[in-house]
Structures are given as C-alpha cells and as structure tokens.
Design a protein around this motif. Structure first.
Motif, PDB file in Angstrom:
ATOM      1  N   GLU A   1       0.668  53.341 -17.650  1.00 24.97           N
ATOM      2  CA  GLU A   1       0.084  54.608 -17.235  1.00 24.97           C
ATOM      3  C   GLU A   1       0.840  55.766 -17.882  1.00 24.97           C
ATOM      4  O   GLU A   1       2.077  55.775 -17.922  1.00 24.97           O
ATOM      5  CB  GLU A   1       0.124  54.756 -15.716  1.00 24.97           C
TER       6      GLU A   1
ATOM      7  N   PRO B   1      -0.496  58.172  -9.345  1.00 24.19           N
ATOM      8  CA  PRO B   1      -0.258  56.973 -10.166  1.00 24.19           C
ATOM      9  C   PRO B   1      -0.862  55.720  -9.528  1.00 24.19           C
ATOM     10  O   PRO B   1      -1.291  55.724  -8.375  1.00 24.19           O
ATOM     11  CB  PRO B   1       1.268  56.893 -10.215  1.00 24.19           C
TER      12      PRO B   1
ATOM     13  N   THR C   1      -4.653  54.489 -18.270  1.00 25.99           N
ATOM     14  CA  THR C   1      -4.048  53.294 -17.677  1.00 25.99           C
ATOM     15  C   THR C   1      -4.255  52.104 -18.610  1.00 25.99           C
ATOM     16  O   THR C   1      -5.177  52.081 -19.424  1.00 25.99           O
ATOM     17  CB  THR C   1      -4.705  52.962 -16.326  1.00 25.99           C
TER      18      THR C   1
END
Length: 515
Positions: free
Chosen positions: A227, A217, A240
C-alpha cells in the motif's frame, strides 16, 4: 594371357601405369575399382589400335588444364567440391552452350537459395512467436489486481492552513484556489491553469502530498505491504497490492533512488477451487477507482469508475491474461515483440512496463515543446519543473500527447510479455441515505477466465537452420561439409597452395651462371 601376347614394351607400359596409380593411392577410376577397369580395358585391347599414354588414374570426370594459378586453383576446388554442378564448369570438351547453361542453372539455384534464406531469416526475426489458447484451468494462476483510488479533487481543505504555514505560503484565496486546481489537474484542463508564481514549481508536489485526503490503510483487509501513495497523471492516488508502486512514490524520487526491489515469489492470486470469488473495499471520498495489473501503473487513459459517497455498488470484474512460455525468453525483444520488466530501456524508470514507457515518451514530447517537465513527473537534472505558464503550454499541445491514442512508433513502447487485464462493469447501485456514514462500499464480483493466452515459440533458430539446410540441399545438393569446404578452400588450403606454388616456382627458376 592377353598381356603375355602383347609386345614387351606395351606390356611394361601398362604395368608401370597401374603400379604408379596404386602407389599414388588412386584405386578408383570413375565409379570403378582400378582392377575392374583393368579387366575391361584388357578385354577391349584387341580392338584398340594404340594404347593411350594418359591412362586414367583418378576419381570423377576429367578436367580442363588452365594456365593461370587462379584457374588451376578453381579447377581443383570445383572438381572435388560436394556442391553439385561445379564439376561441369571445369569439364573438358564442353560446348559453350553447355557451359552457359551450367552457369545459368548454378547461378539461378544460388539466387533461389539466397532469396529463401532471407525469407527464413525474416520469419525468424519478425514472426518467431504465436499466440495460442490454453484452457487447462488447473494450471492457471491469475493474479489478484492492484486497486488504484484517486480522490477528486485530492485536496483536504482543513489542511490548507497548516500546510501553508509549513511552507511559508501566504494563505490567500488565490493560493488556495491554485492548489485546489492542481489537486485535480489533467492535461486537458492545463490550458486554464491560474497564473501563480508565489511558490516555486519544484515545491508543488510536496505541498500537494501534504494536502492530500486521508485514506484508511488496509482497505482490502489483507495486511498488504505494498500500500502506498503514488504520483500519477491523475494526481496522487492510493494503491494496494502493487509491486511497482514504490517506483512512483515521492520518497523514492526525492532520495534519487534507482534500486530495483525483488519481485515477490508468490504474489496473491485467485484459487479456482473456491467458487464466488469477490473483492470488497470501502472508499471514503468521491474518487476514481480502477483495477490494474499488480506489475503496472496507470496512465490518463486507463479506464476508471466514479465512486460517490453513501453508495453501495456491485460491479463485475472480468479478467484476461497473456503469459509467455519459457522458450520465448531466449529470443530478442524484436523477435518476441514484448518486454519483461528487467529488459529496462527507460531513462526515468528502473524497470520496464508499457505504461511507464508511454509516460516517459509523453514527458519527452513536453520537454521538446515546452522546455520543462510537469510537477507530477520525476525530475531530471538540467530540466526545470513547469511553472503555471508552461502548464498552459502543455495544455496547448494536448493533441500531440497521444492521450487516448496508441503511442507513436518513436516511443517504442512494446507490450509486456506477461499481462493481466481487468475490466470493471457496473451492475447495481443503491444509495445509503439511511446510514450515517459518508463512505461508499464497492463489491467486485470476479469472473475468472476460462481460457488464457500464451505467447509460444513458433519458429526458432533450429527451425531456421533446418529450413536453410533443406533449401541448400534442394538447390545445390550442399551440406554442412560443403560450406566447410568453401571455407577451407578460401582460407587454410589457399595459404598452403600459394606456399607450395612459390616453392615450385623457385625450384624451376633457372640458375644465374654468371655468379
């Protein structure tokens, strides 16, 4: 003095006629005030052999005296209307050729007005906006793109054993081969789908979600709240900075959620005062990546770039944008030829984007031809998820799915009103063979636009009214009051006139003496 020399009966007749005219409020005759007309009449009285009993007592030219009630009503309207030319139709002593010419010119003027009005209306409906160039960079707010990363194939072989146990799938080479194929399937290779019926097609997407490769992430180092893993026509992709990503997530579909989330008030955008803007990200797998409008999803024909492990890549990202002026929002969709996300109109998406519309239209074609919806589409009650044989059916109709073509007109997929386009061009590539990492590092050098385009109002409703009003004044000498007159004589005044005629007819009706 002239009246004094006249005989008493003639003098009384003239005086009585003037007094009656004044009592009725008829102070004008033609373009003259009655006293002025009286003076002119007296000066020429010596040349007259007799005095007319029908002394003029009203404005305008004299009129004919029709016998029918409809004729009388039309004469009253035509003689008092402000629409030019109608009074010539009811004037007495006109030659038939004069009447024909009057009718011809009035009818021709009316046709010209109607024709031009239709042209103005068509312009208002179909050409009301225009694209203009704007170059005030201080006012630009260029959104930062959302980045889609689609690993190919998106199957982590180390997870297969545990995932198959979770779904009670027998771990065979056939099952492993089938889900590996599904992990990178596209419309173009669906015709080669292996036949596999050990697992219901409705479970395939959940299994693929559990088998997907992991991506760390916060790849943009921005603590991005948007995200997510989304379902696309290229399989599962990590995205994203995308405000609409939630509408394509597995959890949103499984919960049968149709909630429209609020759009961020201040989404991330570039600062023109900072030179050398760039984006950097690390990709851990062989993948396809693209930069996309943060309020849009990708489709199969979205331009994407390959990213391979152990590569250092530098690329240039150019940006273009089309925005819409506030005064265009009030127009209909047909007039502005674009949609805002809250215009809706889609059956399987809670908001509107052009790519969502294209995907929905493509699924309808699949439903009509193969009687199912693929596993990477949102389920609809009453429609089955495509099995292996039906995926082969989709592969057989790939030419009908407008994969790399503009969507057909029946899709009605109009562009978005506010669009930001990003194009990535390769610049430099170098291999990281001496560094003990398997990831790739991509640096996007941002070329901020020097101009953007605006969809502005060109021909609004006020322009339409002005054009029609000008044409009405040119051809008929008509104004707003003229159209009010037509409405008044066709409705309210007509009711009063009919009522008055009935009263007059009843009053003149002879009494029955026999009673």
């Amino acid at each position: 003095m002239l009246l004094r020399k006249m005989s008493t009966p003639k003098r009384k007749s003239i005086v009585n006629m003037f007094e009656m005219a004044l009592k009725k409020g008829n102070y004008f005759h033609g373009n003259e005030i009655l006293p002025d007309f009286e003076t002119r009449w007296k000066t020429t009285l010596k040349q007259r052999k007799s005095i007319s009993t029908h002394f003029p007592n009203r404005v305008g030219m004299p009129t004919i005296y029709p016998k029918s009630n409809a004729g009388k009503y039309f004469v009253e309207f035509a003689s008092s209307s402000t629409v030019h030319g109608l009074n010539h139709l009811v004037a007495p002593n006109r030659h038939p050729i004069e009447i024909f010419l009057a009718v011809l010119f009035i009818f021709g003027a009316l046709l010209c007005l109607i024709f031009l009005s239709f042209l103005f209306w068509d312009r208002y409906q179909n050409n009301a906006t225009v694209i203009v160039v704007y170059n005030d960079q201080d006012q630009f707010q260029i959104l930062k793109p959302s980045i889609f990363i689609c690993p190919v194939p998106n199957i982590n072989l180390n997870k297969i054993s545990d995932v198959f146990k979770k779904y009670n799938i027998e771990h065979t080479s056939e099952a492993e081969q089938f889900f590996t194929f599904l992990g990178s399937i596209t419309y173009e290779d669906m015709a080669e789908t292996p036949i596999f019926d050990k697992v219901p097609a409705s479970k395939w997407l959940e299994i693929l979600y559990d088998l997907k490769k992991d991506i760390s992430p916060n790849i943009l180092k921005e603590n991005d709240p948007y995200e997510a893993w989304v379902v696309t026509e290229r399989g599962l992709c990590f995205v994203t900075r995308n405000s609409f990503a939630v509408y394509a997530t597995l959890s949103y579909w499984k919960n049968d959620n149709w909630t429209i989330l609020p759009v961020p008030n201040n989404p991330p955008h570039y600062n023109y005062s900072v030179d050398g803007a760039q984006e950097s990200l690390t990709v851990e797998h062989t993948a396809l990546i693209t930069a996309c409008d943060p309020f849009e999803l990708i489709t199969l024909d979205t331009s994407m770039k390959w990213v391979k492990p152990k590569m250092l890549q530098r690329a240039i990202m150019s940006i273009s944008a089309i925005e819409t002026k506030p005064d265009v929002i009030q127009l209909s969709i047909q007039q502005r030829k674009c949609k805002f996300f809250n215009d809706g109109g889609l059956e399987t998406w809670p908001v509107y984007t052009r790519n969502m519309c294209i995907m929905e239209c493509r699924m309808k074609v699949i439903q009509d031809n193969c009687n199912c919806r693929p596993h990477f589409a949102r389920t609809i009650e009453g429609i089955n998820t495509c099995d292996a044989n039906q995926l082969r059916c989709i592969g057989g109709i790939a030419k009908k799915l407008f994969l790399y073509e503009y969507p057909p007109s029946f899709c009605n997929c109009v562009p978005k009103c506010n669009v930001v386009s990003y194009q990535i061009r390769d610049k430099e590539k170098s291999e990281l063979s001496d560094i003990p990492i398997s990831s790739s590092v991509i640096t996007l050098i941002v070329e901020l636009p020097q101009i953007i385009y605006y969809r502005a109002l060109l021909y609004g409703f006020n322009d339409f009214l002005t054009s029609v009003g000008g044409a009405a004044g040119l051809f008929l000498g008509a104004s707003v009051l003229s159209f009010v007159e037509i409405f008044y004589y066709g409705s309210i005044h007509l009711c009063f006139w009919v009522k008055k005629s009935k009263q007059r007819r009843n009053k003149n009706k002879p009494m029955d003496i026999s009673k």
